[in-house]
Design an enzyme around this catalytic site. Structure first.
Site, PDB file in Angstrom:
ATOM      1  N   CYS A 138       0.815  -1.222   0.000  1.00 20.65           N
ATOM      2  CA  CYS A 138       0.000   0.000   0.000  1.00 20.65           C
ATOM      3  C   CYS A 138       0.845   1.267   0.000  1.00 20.65           C
ATOM      4  CB  CYS A 138      -0.956  -0.004   1.184  1.00 20.65           C
ATOM      5  SG  CYS A 138      -0.175  -0.289   2.791  1.00 20.65           S
ATOM      6  N   HIS A 183      -2.424   6.859   3.523  1.00 21.81           N
ATOM      7  CA  HIS A 183      -0.995   7.113   3.675  1.00 21.81           C
ATOM      8  C   HIS A 183      -0.635   8.434   3.002  1.00 21.81           C
ATOM      9  CE1 HIS A 183      -0.615   3.223   5.277  1.00 21.81           C
ATOM     10  NE2 HIS A 183      -0.110   2.563   4.248  1.00 21.81           N
TER      11      HIS A 183
END
Length: 374
Positions: A151, A276
């Site tokens: 990710c 993120h």
């Protein structure tokens, strides 16, 4: 969407026989009840309907549960060899050890496996695919497996791929600011519990006071996350690096097709639930301009340019959570190098950082399978 009869042939099985191939390939979602699996079911329900049956598979403890996908309730099956009968594409949203056990089973049953775990990413015979960057790599899969990058890599690589295609990437230095949900439900539950423990207090002003307040609720993190940042993600690797930092290095090289690219990463866990963020320093073979980069990124598939600091316009994780694109802001040319660029990127680690990229790869494979049958 109606479950097929046991033993129904897959598209691959019907090729070259007298049987009539199915109009659409059949899909298995393995890990359907997990955090990424549930997001994946939502994404499958939002996107073009390219699938025949969608079969849901999970651990035995989840068997019998019913989940909704594309408007229909589907009963979850326990993972078994028979669960993959007649499946053309199997998407795996499971831990490494589970993928290592069941991906080969799916492939042996004739399915193409699209795997979100880290079990096969480093294998030279397994392509690591981001459809906006290297879609053609998905067609060359000697082991019958296509891997999803991690990710953190996915949070930045779509934008970097567009920049590399135009300017030629020659060096990459990144600092990641990673959300708690990367650690699954345990991560989000831990952060919420810690926030409750410190809410309404004066904690965070004396050495160790937050650590004492959260007590045993560290969960999957090595230090308190509430009112804090933790400069660590992953497992220990050689010379003080973490496995997560080396993953960014190796995956960026593999996706971009730059096996010698200098890459340095520092991973930091932050008290954010989802999405993120990354501060990126990228150096290129050719000179860059902010205007040129803006024009390029504004037109790049899968990227949203949001960059007007004078108007407080730049991406933040709380603003991009739940969205699909890579968001890019704070674009600056380096003050000391006309070939270097500074930028800030954000992306939802459960969507493009996992489930959406899985769905996109699956759609590439589905299109290939249907084309082979026409």
């Amino acid at each position: 969407m109606i479950p097929a009869e046991a033993g129904r042939p897959s598209l691959a099985d019907t090729a070259g026989t007298g049987a009539r191939p199915a109009a659409k390939p059949h899909l298995a979602v393995v890990g359907a009840t997990g955090a990424v699996g549930r997001v994946l079911l939502g994404i499958l329900s939002e996107r073009a309907d390219v699938w025949g049956e969608i079969r849901l598979i999970a651990a035995p403890r989840s068997a019998g549960r019913k989940l909704t996908v594309r408007g229909a309730e589907v009963e979850v099956l326990a993972a078994s060899e028979g669960a993959f009968d007649g499946i053309d594409v199997a998407m795996f949203a499971v831990p490494d050890e589970v993928a290592a056990r069941w991906v080969p089973v799916a492939v042996a049953k004739g399915a193409v496996a699209v795997d979100n775990s880290g079990a096969f990413r480093a294998d030279p015979d397994v392509p690591l695919v981001v459809p906006e960057v290297n879609a053609c790599a998905a067609r060359i899969r000697p082991r019958g497996i296509v891997a999803n990058p991690a990710c953190t890599t996915l949070s930045m690589i779509v934008a970097l791929g567009a920049l590399h295609a135009e300017y030629g990437l020659s060096e990459l230095v990144v600092s990641s600011y990673q959300a708690a949900s990367e650690a699954g439900r345990a991560g989000t539950d831990t952060l919420r519990a810690q926030l409750s423990a410190v809410s309404g207090t004066e904690l965070g002003t004396a050495p160790g006071d937050v650590r004492r307040a959260v007590g045993d609720t560290l969960g999957p993190f090595p230090a308190p996350l509430a009112l804090n940042v933790v400069p660590w993600a992953g497992a220990p690797a050689a010379d003080g690096w973490s496995s997560a930092e080396l993953t960014i290095r190796e995956e960026s090289r593999k996706v971009l097709g730059l096996p010698e690219l200098p890459v340095t990463a520092t991973c930091v866990r932050v008290p954010v639930l989802t999405a993120h963020s990354m501060a990126v320093h990228a150096r290129f073979e050719n000179e860059v301009t902010v205007a040129g980069v803006h024009e390029l990124l504004a037109a790049a598939p899968g990227v949203v340019l949001f960059d007007d600091p004078a108007e407080d316009a730049y991406p933040t994780p709380s603003d991009v959570a739940g969205t699909d694109p890579t968001w890019v802001g704070r674009v600056r040319r380096s003050l000391d190098d006309p070939r270097a660029l500074e930028l800030f990127v954000c992306g939802d680690n459960l969507r493009k950082g996992a489930a959406l990229n899985l769905a996109q790869i699956g759609e590439l494979v589905a299109g290939e399978l249907r084309g082979a049958e026409e």
